[in-house]
Design a protein around this motif. Structure first.
Motif, PDB file in Angstrom:
ATOM      1  N   LEU A 216      22.334  20.404  32.998  1.00  0.00           N
ATOM      2  CA  LEU A 216      21.839  21.198  31.770  1.00  0.00           C
ATOM      3  C   LEU A 216      22.155  20.497  30.636  1.00  0.00           C
ATOM      4  O   LEU A 216      21.334  20.379  29.646  1.00  0.00           O
ATOM      5  N   MET A 219      19.403  17.880  29.188  1.00  0.00           N
ATOM      6  CA  MET A 219      18.237  18.496  28.365  1.00  0.00           C
ATOM      7  C   MET A 219      18.287  18.076  26.929  1.00  0.00           C
ATOM      8  O   MET A 219      19.321  18.143  26.296  1.00  0.00           O
ATOM      9  N   ALA A 223      14.809  22.454  24.661  1.00  0.00           N
ATOM     10  CA  ALA A 223      13.939  22.298  25.581  1.00  0.00           C
ATOM     11  C   ALA A 223      13.778  23.693  26.290  1.00  0.00           C
ATOM     12  O   ALA A 223      14.826  24.407  25.987  1.00  0.00           O
ATOM     13  N   LEU A 225      13.700  25.871  29.955  1.00  0.00           N
ATOM     14  CA  LEU A 225      13.938  25.951  31.474  1.00  0.00           C
ATOM     15  C   LEU A 225      13.390  27.345  31.912  1.00  0.00           C
ATOM     16  O   LEU A 225      13.731  28.306  31.273  1.00  0.00           O
ATOM     17  N   LYS A 243      23.866  26.392  26.913  1.00  0.00           N
ATOM     18  CA  LYS A 243      22.785  26.823  26.400  1.00  0.00           C
ATOM     19  C   LYS A 243      23.051  26.935  24.695  1.00  0.00           C
ATOM     20  O   LYS A 243      21.937  26.337  24.105  1.00  0.00           O
ATOM     21  N   LYS A 246      23.059  23.048  23.454  1.00  0.00           N
ATOM     22  CA  LYS A 246      21.856  22.246  23.387  1.00  0.00           C
ATOM     23  C   LYS A 246      20.894  23.106  22.918  1.00  0.00           C
ATOM     24  O   LYS A 246      19.618  22.661  22.684  1.00  0.00           O
ATOM     25  N   ILE A 248      19.038  25.643  24.024  1.00  0.00           N
ATOM     26  CA  ILE A 248      18.073  25.471  25.272  1.00  0.00           C
ATOM     27  C   ILE A 248      17.257  26.917  25.345  1.00  0.00           C
ATOM     28  O   ILE A 248      17.926  27.940  25.179  1.00  0.00           O
TER      29      ILE A 248
END
Length: 523
Positions: A216, A219, A223, A225, A243, A246, A248
Motif C-alpha cells: 500500500l 501506491m 490512486a 484500490l 490511506k 497517501k 488512497i
C-alpha cells in the motif's frame, strides 16, 4: 430419485431444469440452513451460493455426493473435509464474471466522478459543482491482480477507455497476456505504477493478508484500490494506517460475513456495496443454469471437469504424478545431504496444462513426510515455508519430447549446483530418459537401483558386479551411459534387494566414485 437441496436465493430455472430430468428438488431460501439440512438429510446434492458449508453441515447429510457452488469462489465450503468424505465440490467458473467486471467499472466511475456524493448533494438542493471535480479513466494505468475469468473480462470491458493494463497472474501464459493487451509484471510494480488497482485473487493461506502495508505504501497518491474478490486478502489495519497519508481511494464489495450490521472497514471506504458483484438477474440465471447442467452431467455422464477438490484432474494419467515424484526423489537422492533451494520444472506437450497438479508429488519427492495426495496450493505453501522456490519454465515443444517432464533441483544461494532428470511414460511404464548429462539412460525406476558415477575407465562395472556378487546380491539389469564432455560414466545397477549403505561405501571407495547412492521406488 436423487434429492437436490437448494438452500439459497437461486433462479428457479435450476429447480425446473432438474425436476424435468427426474430429480427431487427442494428450493428454500427462507428456512435457516441447519434446520433445512436436518429436514432433508437424505439429499445427495447441495447447490449453494455464499452459504457456509462447514463439517457440521456436511455431517448432517450422510448421503451427500456433490456440492455445487453456483458461482466461482468456494472459500465458504470446507473442500478438504468434503474430500475426506468422498464428496465432490464443484463451482461454476465464469457464471458471475461479467457481472463482477462491470461492477468494478461502475465503482471506478462512481468514485472518480463523485456520482454518489453528487446525487445526495443535488437532491438536498445544493449546487456544489466545483466541489465535485473528478478524474477520467481514459489514458490511465490499471493494475489487475488475478487474470482469470473476471480479470480477463475486466480487461475487455475497459478496452474502450484506452487504459494501459498491467497484470499479475502466475498461471497466465505470456502469449495470452499479449493477446489480451496486458503487460505481465510483478505485484510491486503494479502497486507502484497503477492509478487503479483491482483485486481478483482467491483467499487462501498464500493470499490472506497479501495486500499489506508494504504494498500500500508503494501506491501513487490519489490512486484507487478496488476489492471485489475476498475480504481476507486485504489487511484492513494496514490500509487504515496508509490511506490518509497517501490519499488512497478505496472501493469495497466484500466482507468477512455477508450479514447486516456495522462494518469495521466502513471508515476507510470511499464506496462500499453489500456484496453486489454477482447480484444481477443475468448472473443469477447463468449460475443457476450451469449449476443444474453440471449436476446432470456429473450423474448422467460422469463429467467432473469443474470439481475443485479432486485429487486428479480430468485428462491426466496418475502415472505422470508418480513420474514427477520419482524424478524429484531421484534428483534429491543425487544431491545427497544438500538441501535444494530452488526447483525448476519443464512440462512438455499436454502436460503443460497440468503443471500445478505435479506440485504435490514434487513436494513429496523432497520431503518424505509430505503426502502426495494433498492439494496443489498446500504443496506450494509447504515448499514456500521450506524456503524452496518453485519455477515452471516455458518449454519448446519443437524438441518433440512428447508428454515428458524435466525436474531440476538447485542448491545454494548462487544456484551453482544442480541435479536434473527427464522422464516420460513408455508402454504404460515410467521411464527415466536422462539424469544430468547422462542421456539415453532409459531406466524403468521400479525396484532397487544402485547409482555409481565415476571417471570413465575400463573394468569399473566388473568391480561393482564383483563386490555385489560377494554378498550374493543378484544383478537384474545394468545401464551404463557416458557423458563424453566431462569424461564421466554412470552405472545404474538394478538389484534383487536393497544394497546396504556399508556396501555402497565400499563400492564408492573401490571405484573412486564421485557419487554412489541407493535409490528404491516400490509403488
Amino acid at each position: 430419485m436423487r434429492k437436490v437441496l437448494i438452500p439459497t436465493k437461486l433462479d428457479k430455472f435450476a429447480a425446473t431444469m432438474l425436476s424435468d430430468r427426474g430429480y427431487q428438488v427442494v428450493l428454500d431460501a427462507a428456512t435457516p440452513l441447519d434446520e433445512l439440512v436436518k429436514a432433508n438429510s437424505d439429499a445427495e446434492v447441495l447447490i449453494v451460493r455464499s452459504e457456509k458449508i462447514t463439517p457440521e453441515i456436511i455431517d448432517l447429510l450422510p448421503n451427500l455426493k456433490l456440492i455445487v457452488r453456483a458461482g466461482a469462489g468456494y472459500n465458504t465450503i470446507d473442500i478438504k473435509y468434503a474430500r475426506k468424505h468422498d464428496i465432490d465440490v464443484m463451482n461454476t467458473p465464469g457464471a458471475n464474471s461479467n457481472a463482477v467486471a462491470e461492477e468494478v467499472i461502475a465503482m471506478m466511475l462512481a468514485v472518480s466522478r463523485h456520482v454518489v456524493a453528487g446525487d445526495i448533494s443535488t437532491r438536498k438542493g445544493d449546487w456544489e459543482k466545483s466541489k465535485f471535480m473528478g478524474h477520467e479513466l481514459t489514458g490511465k494505468t490499471i493494475g489487475i491482480l488475478g487474470l482469470g475469468h473476471i480479470g480477463q473480462l475486466l480487461v475487455k470491458r475497459l478496452s474502450g477507455f484506452e487504459m494501459k493494463v498491467l497484470g499479475y497472474d502466475p498461471m497466465l501464459s505470456p502469449a495470452l497476456a499479449e493477446k489480451l493487451g496486458v503487460e505481465l509484471t510483478s505485484v510491486e510494480h503494479i502497486f507502484t505504477e497503477s492509478d487503479f488497482i483491482s483485486l481478483h485473487i482467491p483467499e487462501n493461506d498464500e493470499t490472506r493478508g497479501m495486500i499489506n502495508r508494504r504494498l500500500l505504501e508503494l501506491m501513487k497518491p490519489g490512486a484507487m484500490l478496488l476489492n471485489c474478490a475476498r475480504a481476507g486478502i486485504l489487511n484492513e489495519a494496514d490500509l487504515r494506517a496508509v490511506k490518509a497519508e497517501k490519499k488512497i481511494f478505496f472501493c469495497n464489495d466484500v466482507y468477512p460475513k455477508d450479514v447486516a450490521g456495522e462494518k469495521p472497514i466502513a471508515d476507510v471506504c470511499d464506496l462500499m456495496l453489500p456484496h453486489l458483484g454477482a447480484n444481477t438477474f443475468e448472473a443469477n440465471f447463468v449460475a443457476a443454469k450451469r449449476a443444474a447442467e453440471q449436476t446432470i452431467a456429473y450423474f448422467e455422464q460422469g463429467i467432473t471437469n469443474c470439481v475443485v477438490n479432486k485429487a486428479l484432474p480430468d485428462g491426466l494419467d496418475a502415472k505422470y504424478q508418480k513420474l514427477a515424484y520419482v524424478l524429484t526423489s531421484l534428483t534429491n537422492a543425487y544431491l545427497g545431504k544438500e538441501n535444494p533451494t530452488r526447483i525448476e520444472t519443464s512440462f512438455y506437450g499436454d502436460l503443460a496444462k497440468y503443471a500445478k497438479w505435479m506440485t504435490p508429488p514434487i513436494a513429496a519427492g523432497i520431503a518424505a513426510e509430505f503426502a502426495p495426495d494433498t492439494t496443489p496450493s498446500d504443496a506450494e505453501h509447504y515448499l514456500s515455508d521450506a524456503g524452496i522456490e518453485l519455477v515452471n519454465r516455458e518449454v519448446d515443444n519443437n524438441k518433440h519430447y512428447g508428454e515428458a517432464m524435466t525436474i531440476d533441483l538447485f542448491v545454494g544461494g548462487n544456484l551453482i549446483y544442480k541435479a536434473s532428470a527427464r522422464g516420460t511414460i513408455t508402454e504404460n511404464n515410467l521411464m527415466i530418459s536422462r539424469l544430468n548429462d547422462f542421456d539415453q539412460l532409459y531406466l524403468e525406476p521400479t525396484g532397487h537401483h544402485l547409482f555409481v558415477e565415476y571417471k570413465d575407465e575400463p573394468g569399473v562395472i566388473g568391480r561393482i558386479a564383483g563386490i555385489l556378487g560377494e554378498k550374493n546380491i543378484n544383478i537384474v539389469d545394468i545401464r551404463a551411459p557416458q557423458d563424453l564432455k566431462s569424461g564421466l560414466s554412470l552405472t545404474v545397477v538394478k538389484t534383487n534387494v536393497e544394497v546396504p549403505e556399508m556396501l555402497v561405501e565400499k563400492i564408492r571407495e573401490a571405484v573412486n566414485a564421485s557419487k554412489a547412492f541407493q535409490f528404491t521406488y516400490l509403488p
